[in-house]
Write an enzyme that holds these catalytic residues in place. Sequence first.
Site, short mmCIF file in Angstrom:
data_model
loop_
_atom_site.label_atom_id
_atom_site.label_comp_id
_atom_site.label_asym_id
_atom_site.label_seq_id
_atom_site.Cartn_x
_atom_site.Cartn_y
_atom_site.Cartn_z
N LYS A 55 12.05 -11.77 -8.21
CA LYS A 55 10.78 -12.77 -8.17
C LYS A 55 10.74 -13.52 -9.44
O LYS A 55 10.04 -14.62 -9.46
CB LYS A 55 9.41 -11.90 -7.96
CG LYS A 55 9.38 -11.57 -6.62
CD LYS A 55 8.42 -12.36 -5.58
CE LYS A 55 8.28 -11.77 -4.29
NZ LYS A 55 8.74 -10.53 -4.03
N SER A 307 16.77 -5.63 -4.06
CA SER A 307 15.94 -6.86 -4.48
C SER A 307 14.97 -6.25 -5.69
O SER A 307 14.66 -7.13 -6.39
CB SER A 307 15.19 -7.17 -3.32
OG SER A 307 14.57 -6.37 -2.63
C1 PLP Z 1 9.01 -10.14 -2.57
C2 PLP Z 1 9.96 -8.97 -2.26
C3 PLP Z 1 10.75 -9.24 -1.18
C4 PLP Z 1 10.70 -10.13 -0.26
O1 PLP Z 1 10.76 -11.57 -0.57
P1 PLP Z 1 10.07 -12.73 0.25
O2 PLP Z 1 10.49 -13.85 -0.42
O3 PLP Z 1 8.81 -12.33 0.36
O4 PLP Z 1 10.85 -12.75 1.81
C5 PLP Z 1 12.02 -8.21 -1.18
N1 PLP Z 1 12.26 -7.31 -1.91
C6 PLP Z 1 11.36 -7.32 -3.17
C7 PLP Z 1 11.49 -5.98 -4.03
C8 PLP Z 1 10.11 -8.17 -3.13
O5 PLP Z 1 9.44 -8.01 -4.49
#
Ligand code: PLP
Length: 331
Positions: A55, A307
């Site tokens: 993010k 992520s």
């Molecule tokens: C926000 C987030 C997502 C999903 O992202 P989007 O843009 O809302 O689809 C996936 N993994 C993590 C760790 C996140 O913080």
Amino acid sequence: MNQTEVTLQHIRVARERIAGKVERTPTVLSQSLSDRAGHPVHLKLEHHQTTGAFKLRGASNAIAALSPEERSRGVVAASTGNHGRALAHAAKLEGMRAVICMSRLVPENKLDAIRRLGAEIRIVGNSQDDAQQQVDRLVAEEGLVMLPPFDHPDIAAGQGTLGLEILEQIPDAASVLVPLSGGGLTAGVAAAVKGVSPATKVVGVSMSRGAAMKASLDAGRPVQIEELPTLADSLGGGIGLDNRLTFAMCRELLDDVILLSEDEIAAGIRHAYEEEREIVEGAGAVGIGALLAGKVTAKGPVVAILSGRNIDMSLHRRIVCGDAALTERPT
Ligand SMILES: *Cc1c(COP(=O)(O)O)cnc(C)c1O
């Protein structure tokens, strides 16, 4: 083309803007997942990003795109999770004011994490809706600039820089697995990947319990669904009934969406820890979970995006120890 759509060009501009402000994270081959799949499986270790999740890419790009006048006013968002952390960090780096609004129900540890990053915290009401109302008030009364977690072109373009890195690291990727919630990450990564390598498939992965984008894609329009507790808590929440960007982009660019049970998400977290020696949160483990569950049909090299890593460590411990109570909820 829809003028609000994020293009490869936007993403290349984003990459220039955020260079030096975010990490270029490594991609590593997973021997154990490759052996199972019969073709190479690579892991994009984005959970090692500063603040523990991708993010920061979107937040840094959106902040860098503000005018000097907007910078002097500061930014605001309602987020208890990774977007709030990212915005707080990116604003601090620029010496800007950041206000994060959250409800009284947010646990103290999450609140502390954001406060330590230097953001002002406003605690209001008992729900995310109450927090959002406070955001709207601060925009109207104090002139703060709202930066939402996914439905914004500069946010999605920033997340898309991850897609550029993936194709530089693995140019022959046949398929990229992307954790999917509001779709900022998926829209950005898909625009980058399809822009550079149109034949590469982009597959979203969500939890079965409350997959708002999947339900919306099936319905052909943004729909609201019940939010349920899940191990992939960063994937919770809706896409917004007035979604302007990410729904249309996911509809146009996504090849498939895979849904996982809570057991399958737990298996992903456990595998990441035991086989890959990586601590990931539930949302970050869904790509591995999908591969382990045999739900990925790719015929060539696969890249799974890990992520994020911001999981409560006592929960992580219970998951890797195989505490069945965590996943016995009906899915
Ligand atoms: C926000 C987030 C997502 C999903 O992202 P989007 O843009 O809302 O689809 C996936 N993994 C993590 C760790 C996140 O913080």
